[in-house]
Design an enzyme around this catalytic site. Structure first.
Site, PDB file in Angstrom:
ATOM      1  N   GLU A 101       0.839  -1.210   0.000  1.00 57.80           N
ATOM      2  CA  GLU A 101       0.000   0.000   0.000  1.00 57.80           C
ATOM      3  C   GLU A 101       0.865   1.247   0.000  1.00 57.80           C
ATOM      4  O   GLU A 101       0.489   2.270  -0.587  1.00 57.80           O
ATOM      5  CB  GLU A 101      -0.956  -0.039   1.207  1.00 57.80           C
ATOM      6  CG  GLU A 101      -2.073  -1.061   0.981  1.00 57.80           C
ATOM      7  CD  GLU A 101      -2.589  -1.717   2.246  1.00 57.80           C
ATOM      8  OE1 GLU A 101      -2.324  -1.218   3.348  1.00 57.80           O
ATOM      9  OE2 GLU A 101      -3.275  -2.756   2.121  1.00 57.80           O
ATOM     10  N   GLU A 171       3.734 -10.899   0.527  1.00 54.94           N
ATOM     11  CA  GLU A 171       2.324 -10.505   0.477  1.00 54.94           C
ATOM     12  C   GLU A 171       1.931 -10.258  -0.976  1.00 54.94           C
ATOM     13  O   GLU A 171       2.152  -9.152  -1.496  1.00 54.94           O
ATOM     14  CB  GLU A 171       2.107  -9.213   1.273  1.00 54.94           C
ATOM     15  CG  GLU A 171       2.483  -9.309   2.736  1.00 54.94           C
ATOM     16  CD  GLU A 171       1.686  -8.334   3.596  1.00 54.94           C
ATOM     17  OE1 GLU A 171       1.060  -8.817   4.540  1.00 54.94           O
ATOM     18  OE2 GLU A 171       1.668  -7.130   3.307  1.00 54.94           O
TER      19      GLU A 171
HETATM   20  P1  13P Z   1      -5.336  -8.537   4.829  1.00 54.48           P
HETATM   21  O1  13P Z   1      -5.017  -9.585   5.864  1.00 54.48           O
HETATM   22  O2  13P Z   1      -6.423  -7.602   5.240  1.00 54.48           O
HETATM   23  O3  13P Z   1      -5.546  -9.148   3.478  1.00 54.48           O
HETATM   24  O4  13P Z   1      -4.032  -7.607   4.695  1.00 54.48           O
HETATM   25  C1  13P Z   1      -2.796  -8.207   4.582  1.00 54.48           C
HETATM   26  C2  13P Z   1      -1.748  -7.177   4.755  1.00 54.48           C
HETATM   27  O5  13P Z   1      -1.605  -6.283   3.952  1.00 54.48           O
HETATM   28  C3  13P Z   1      -0.919  -7.251   5.956  1.00 54.48           C
HETATM   29  O6  13P Z   1       0.165  -6.371   5.881  1.00 54.48           O
END
Ligand code: 13P
Length: 255
Positions: A101, A171
């Site tokens: 992000e 991720e």
């Molecule tokens: P979610 O578990 O909400 O998919 O997010 C994962 C994340 O970005 C953890 O840093």
């Protein structure tokens, strides 16, 4: 402790959630639900505004309190930024770096991370370096190339003897916040590849470095994902906002 000697690590990433009072209430509810004994390392990555309150609420426990970003310089004319020494003085012990992000919305680059990761280590913070491909990159067969450039660039200036202290979170962007987790096989494949990339610099570091999976981890799928041989833990977003759900994920990491 598993045979390979890597201590399981489960960390919540609250992202931009919880005011100071909500954070305090959450920690008070969470602490009694966590297993005693320290077999599993547990952390929470919280907004800057709640760090001090969470450090104080977690005092006397083993809960690790982490930030979600930092600047690579100790101080300077960088309006709106926060440095590693500022975090350390609060009692913070880790920091998420390079979350997708931040890469997507805030121009975080591999080049910037090349400064941030060693700066975190030098200040005494455990970096959690996030890497992962988009669905487009995966579909085009570019996953390995993407992971290679992310891991190599971000770790390039980390001294060899400190490499094993970095925590890496794989991720995949397509699994974050979508409810569509990677399959255990996909997580294992990508994470063993990430470990091999660390091994290009140091075999012993690759054996010791912890690589977590992140992306739609919840109580229902945690055991399966964490059961993979190279998956050393989880970085949990949405499901970490509820103390009960998060505690269930921590319990699933018991070796
Ligand atoms: P979610 O578990 O909400 O998919 O997010 C994962 C994340 O970005 C953890 O840093």
């Amino acid at each position: 402790m598993p045979e390979h000697g890597r201590r399981p690590y489960i960390s919540g990433n609250w992202k931009m959630a919880k005011t100071l009072s909500q954070a305090r209430t959450h920690i008070e509810a969470l602490l009694p639900l966590l297993p005693a004994g320290g077999g599993i390392e547990v952390g929470v990555c919280v907004p800057f505004t709640a760090l001090e309150a969470v450090v104080s609420a977690a005092a006397g426990s083993d809960l690790r309190v982490c930030a979600q970003n930092m600047h690579q310089q100790d101080e300077g004319a960088y309006t709106g930024e926060v440095s590693a020494p500022m975090l350390v003085e609060l009692g913070v012990t880790g920091v998420v770096l390079g979350h997708s992000e931040r890469r997507l919305h805030f121009c975080e680059t591999d080049r910037g991370l090349q400064e941030k990761v060693p700066a975190a280590l030098a200040a005494g913070l455990q970096p959690i370096l996030c890497v992962g491909e988009t669905d487009e990159e995966r579909e085009q067969g570019d996953m390995e190339r993407r992971l290679r450039s992310q891991v190599q660039e971000a770790l390039e200036k980390v001294p060899l003897e400190r490499l094993a202290e970095v925590v890496i979170a794989y991720e995949p962007v397509w699994a974050i916040g979508t409810g569509k987790s990677a399959t255990p096989e996909q997580a294992q494949e990508a994470i063993s590849f990430v470990r091999a990339l660390v091994g290009d610099r140091s075999r012993p570091a690759a054996e010791a470095v912890r690589v977590l999976y992140g992306g739609s981890v919840k109580a229902e799928n945690a055991a399966e994902l964490l059961g993979q041989p190279d998956v050393d833990g989880a970085l949990v977003g949405g499901a970490s906002l509820d103390p009960d759900g998060f505690a269930k994920i921590v319990a699933a990491a018991a070796p």
